[in-house]
Design a protein around this motif. Structure first.
Motif, PDB file in Angstrom:
ATOM      1  N   ASP A 239       0.886  -1.174   0.000  1.00 32.60           N
ATOM      2  CA  ASP A 239       0.000   0.000   0.000  1.00 32.60           C
ATOM      3  C   ASP A 239       0.917   1.215   0.000  1.00 32.60           C
ATOM      4  O   ASP A 239       1.402   1.654   1.044  1.00 32.60           O
ATOM      5  N   PHE A 240       1.162   1.748  -1.181  1.00 31.99           N
ATOM      6  CA  PHE A 240       2.163   2.796  -1.344  1.00 31.99           C
ATOM      7  C   PHE A 240       1.825   4.035  -0.517  1.00 31.99           C
ATOM      8  O   PHE A 240       2.711   4.733  -0.023  1.00 31.99           O
ATOM      9  N   ALA A 241       0.528   4.309  -0.349  1.00 31.37           N
ATOM     10  CA  ALA A 241       0.108   5.494   0.391  1.00 31.37           C
ATOM     11  C   ALA A 241       0.452   5.402   1.874  1.00 31.37           C
ATOM     12  O   ALA A 241       0.463   6.421   2.575  1.00 31.37           O
ATOM     13  N   GLU A 242       0.750   4.200   2.350  1.00 32.63           N
ATOM     14  CA  GLU A 242       1.090   4.025   3.762  1.00 32.63           C
ATOM     15  C   GLU A 242       2.589   4.118   4.009  1.00 32.63           C
ATOM     16  O   GLU A 242       3.035   4.025   5.151  1.00 32.63           O
ATOM     17  N   THR A 243       3.371   4.285   2.967  1.00 33.81           N
ATOM     18  CA  THR A 243       4.819   4.426   3.135  1.00 33.81           C
ATOM     19  C   THR A 243       5.179   5.889   3.380  1.00 33.81           C
ATOM     20  O   THR A 243       4.374   6.798   3.158  1.00 33.81           O
ATOM     21  N   VAL A 244       6.403   6.102   3.820  1.00 32.29           N
ATOM     22  CA  VAL A 244       6.936   7.452   4.016  1.00 32.29           C
ATOM     23  C   VAL A 244       8.134   7.603   3.092  1.00 32.29           C
ATOM     24  O   VAL A 244       8.996   6.725   3.030  1.00 32.29           O
ATOM     25  N   THR A 245       8.176   8.711   2.380  1.00 28.64           N
ATOM     26  CA  THR A 245       9.252   8.882   1.422  1.00 28.64           C
ATOM     27  C   THR A 245      10.588   9.152   2.108  1.00 28.64           C
ATOM     28  O   THR A 245      10.666   9.884   3.092  1.00 28.64           O
ATOM     29  N   TYR A 246      11.629   8.527   1.598  1.00 29.58           N
ATOM     30  CA  TYR A 246      12.999   8.762   2.047  1.00 29.58           C
ATOM     31  C   TYR A 246      13.680   9.625   0.984  1.00 29.58           C
ATOM     32  O   TYR A 246      14.006   9.149  -0.106  1.00 29.58           O
ATOM     33  N   ARG A 247      13.800  10.915   1.264  1.00 30.21           N
ATOM     34  CA  ARG A 247      14.425  11.894   0.369  1.00 30.21           C
ATOM     35  C   ARG A 247      13.736  11.977  -0.992  1.00 30.21           C
ATOM     36  O   ARG A 247      14.337  12.431  -1.976  1.00 30.21           O
ATOM     37  N   GLY A 248      12.484  11.518  -1.085  1.00 28.76           N
ATOM     38  CA  GLY A 248      11.798  11.548  -2.365  1.00 28.76           C
ATOM     39  C   GLY A 248      12.388  10.589  -3.372  1.00 28.76           C
ATOM     40  O   GLY A 248      12.162  10.720  -4.578  1.00 28.76           O
ATOM     41  N   VAL A 249      13.140   9.592  -2.895  1.00 22.77           N
ATOM     42  CA  VAL A 249      13.814   8.630  -3.780  1.00 22.77           C
ATOM     43  C   VAL A 249      13.387   7.199  -3.452  1.00 22.77           C
ATOM     44  O   VAL A 249      13.005   6.433  -4.331  1.00 22.77           O
ATOM     45  N   MET A 250      13.462   6.838  -2.155  1.00 22.65           N
ATOM     46  CA  MET A 250      13.085   5.506  -1.699  1.00 22.65           C
ATOM     47  C   MET A 250      11.933   5.646  -0.708  1.00 22.65           C
ATOM     48  O   MET A 250      11.523   6.767  -0.378  1.00 22.65           O
ATOM     49  N   TYR A 251      11.437   4.469  -0.205  1.00 23.38           N
ATOM     50  CA  TYR A 251      10.211   4.511   0.588  1.00 23.38           C
ATOM     51  C   TYR A 251      10.295   3.520   1.738  1.00 23.38           C
ATOM     52  O   TYR A 251      10.841   2.419   1.587  1.00 23.38           O
ATOM     53  N   SER A 252       9.768   3.928   2.893  1.00 27.45           N
ATOM     54  CA  SER A 252       9.893   3.130   4.107  1.00 27.45           C
ATOM     55  C   SER A 252       9.334   1.727   3.905  1.00 27.45           C
ATOM     56  O   SER A 252       8.240   1.547   3.352  1.00 27.45           O
ATOM     57  N   GLY A 253      10.105   0.745   4.333  1.00 24.20           N
ATOM     58  CA  GLY A 253       9.666  -0.645   4.258  1.00 24.20           C
ATOM     59  C   GLY A 253       9.778  -1.278   2.888  1.00 24.20           C
ATOM     60  O   GLY A 253       9.417  -2.443   2.714  1.00 24.20           O
TER      61      GLY A 253
END
Length: 500
Positions: free
Chosen positions: A376-390
């Protein structure tokens, strides 16, 4: 009779294994491949492209006058000089990309008509398993990769955004969306209404005006237009001095970026001054009698939505010549012969062009699983706008709104290749951005702040996009001038990137 597409067949061939799998062979995918070859020459990679050729946007769009709305000194690559006018038509951009593929020997890495359907990460295997539809054979092929690099852009190529206008089925003429432009559309001598006032409408109208009986831009609210000559005087001067093209490209690129930074700063610090400058440029083309307050003065400050660049003021030239006009009103309904407006006015039309925008395409509409769980991409948090939590071993190229897309593609390419080399040095096969204990209580906001930038295509899909935090590295600035000095030196052992 209903015709159902034949189900895809699963190919018997073995899984193809690569170090890096790049999704998309548009401007971002080609850039990623270049940087991989330069900085990670020992890594194997493949580019999987859904369409029949390279180019992405520039291959998809066929409407009249299709051109960039960013200058090619910054929209072009840092590593390949641009030698033409700043604003370029699609055919010139495609020629530039074609040259880049040959000059860097990238074409052999591309598989065309390969649509990525699903990507499944296994922490046990430390790899992505990717299902791909080979559109030539109709077979499902399987790929495996250590790192997944999503370079497919952010909108759906197959169809544009089409509002359901009241009464549109009663219209006896032709309704066309720019993203699905018919090659045989004959608009010579026809009355045309273009719904919308963004960059697409500003491109279409002057390109069609010479042939149509009349063409009208119908807008619900005005847009800020930026009229300027389609020539860079500094580039011209340097060419006359026989300066090498690589030097010209970099010097002009830096000058343009300096000017853009000034305009961006003015949009926040002196928005009324910038508005006056934009309207002043319009008055040079349209004279004093035009109704600027109604048709060219938006309710928002400049750059809260994208500035639509009009090279040589061609849209204004068509309006002043009487070949085009602007109507600012809301649609009550389509009629048999055109559009009835809420003011009571009726616009006659033979052709209605719905330049109403596009649909966001989140991660290429690829079904993604992490260790058996659907992402569920909307539940992730962006890491520097490049990668995503988890989400392990994956990057998504998302460019800028107020600067050229490619500027960020370049920054992300530098970050990803540096990360891949760092992983090799550590002997790590897996990296995943992970919220620290102190991060879990932070305030979360939308991926794009509506107070900062709020066009319709963003607002329609904001709920599908990741969140961002209130502190680094969980923030996405959407600002080249804030990121250009940060991403290239960002700490890779920051306690957030967890390696295994």
């Amino acid at each position: 009779m209903n015709v159902t597409a034949a189900p895809a067949r699963h190919a018997d061939a073995a899984v193809e294994n690569f170090d890096v799998l790049i999704v998309g062979a548009g401007i971002s995918g080609i850039d990623a491949a270049y940087h991989l070859q330069q900085h990670c020459p020992d890594r194997s990679f493949v580019l999987l492209e859904n369409q029949e050729s390279f180019g992405g946007t520039w291959l998809t769009h066929k409407y009249p006058g299709i051109r960039s709305d960013s200058d090619l000194f910054t929209f072009g690559y840092s590593w390949k000089p641009w030698v033409d006018k700043p604003i370029a038509t699609a055919d010139k951009i495609m020629r530039y990309l074609d040259e880049a593929l040959d000059e860097q020997d990238i074409r052999r890495h591309i598989r065309f008509r390969h649509q990525v359907k699903a990507a499944r990460w296994s922490s046990a295997d430390k790899r992505w398993s990717v299902e791909v539809l080979d559109k030539e054979s109709g077979e499902i092929r399987r790929f495996s990769a250590s790192f997944l690099w999503m370079c497919q852009g952010y909108y759906r190529h197959e169809e544009g955004y089409k509002p359901d206008f009241p009464g549109q089925d009663s219209f006896r003429g032709q309704i066309v969306h720019p993203q699905e432009w018919p090659e045989d559309l004959d608009y010579a001598g026809k009355k045309v209404v273009v719904i919308g006032s963004g960059a697409t409408a500003a491109t279409l109208i002057p390109a069609m005006a010479e042939k149509t009986a009349h063409i009208t831009m119908l807008q619900r609210s005005p847009t800020y237009f930026f009229a300027r000559p389609n020539e860079n005087e500094l580039a011209t001067q340097l060419r006359e001095l026989d300066i090498p093209q690589e030097w010209i490209h970099e010097i002009v690129r830096q000058k343009i970026l300096k000017d853009q930074r000034m305009i961006q700063t003015l949009s926040f610090t002196q928005p009324d001054f910038l508005k006056d400058q934009l309207l002043g440029a319009a008055k040079e083309h349209l004279g004093e009698d035009f109704d600027y307050e109604t048709h060219l003065t938006p309710s928002y400050r400049p750059w809260r939505q994208r500035l639509a660049l009009i090279p040589d003021g061609d849209l204004y030239t068509a309006i002043r010549a009487g070949k085009a006009s602007i109507v600012t009103d809301e649609i009550e309904s389509f009629t048999e012969t055109g559009i009835r407006l809420k003011s009571g006015e009726e616009l006659e039309a033979d052709i209605i062009v719905t330049a109403t925008g596009f649909n966001f395409c989140i991660l290429g509409d690829v079904e993604i699983e992490i260790d058996g769980r659907k992402l569920d991409f909307a539940e992730t948090v962006t890491y520097r706008g490049v990668m995503y939590s988890g989400v392990p071993n994956m990057a998504w190229v998302f460019g800028y709104f107020r600067a050229s897309w490619t500027l960020r593609a370049d920054l992300i390419s530098g970050f990803v290749t540096r990360l891949l080399n760092h992983m090799a040095d550590k002997g790590a096969e897996m990296v995943v951005p992970t919220l620290r204990d102190e991060d879990r209580g932070m305030n979360f906001g939308p991926f794009i702040d509506p107070e900062n930038f709020n066009p319709g295509y963003v607002m329609r899909s904001l709920h599908l996009l990741p969140k961002q935090g209130d502190r680094d590295p969980w923030r996405f600035e959407h600002d080249y001038f804030a990121e250009k000095d940060v991403l290239p030196v960002a700490e890779l052992d920051d306690g957030v990137l967890i390696y295994r």
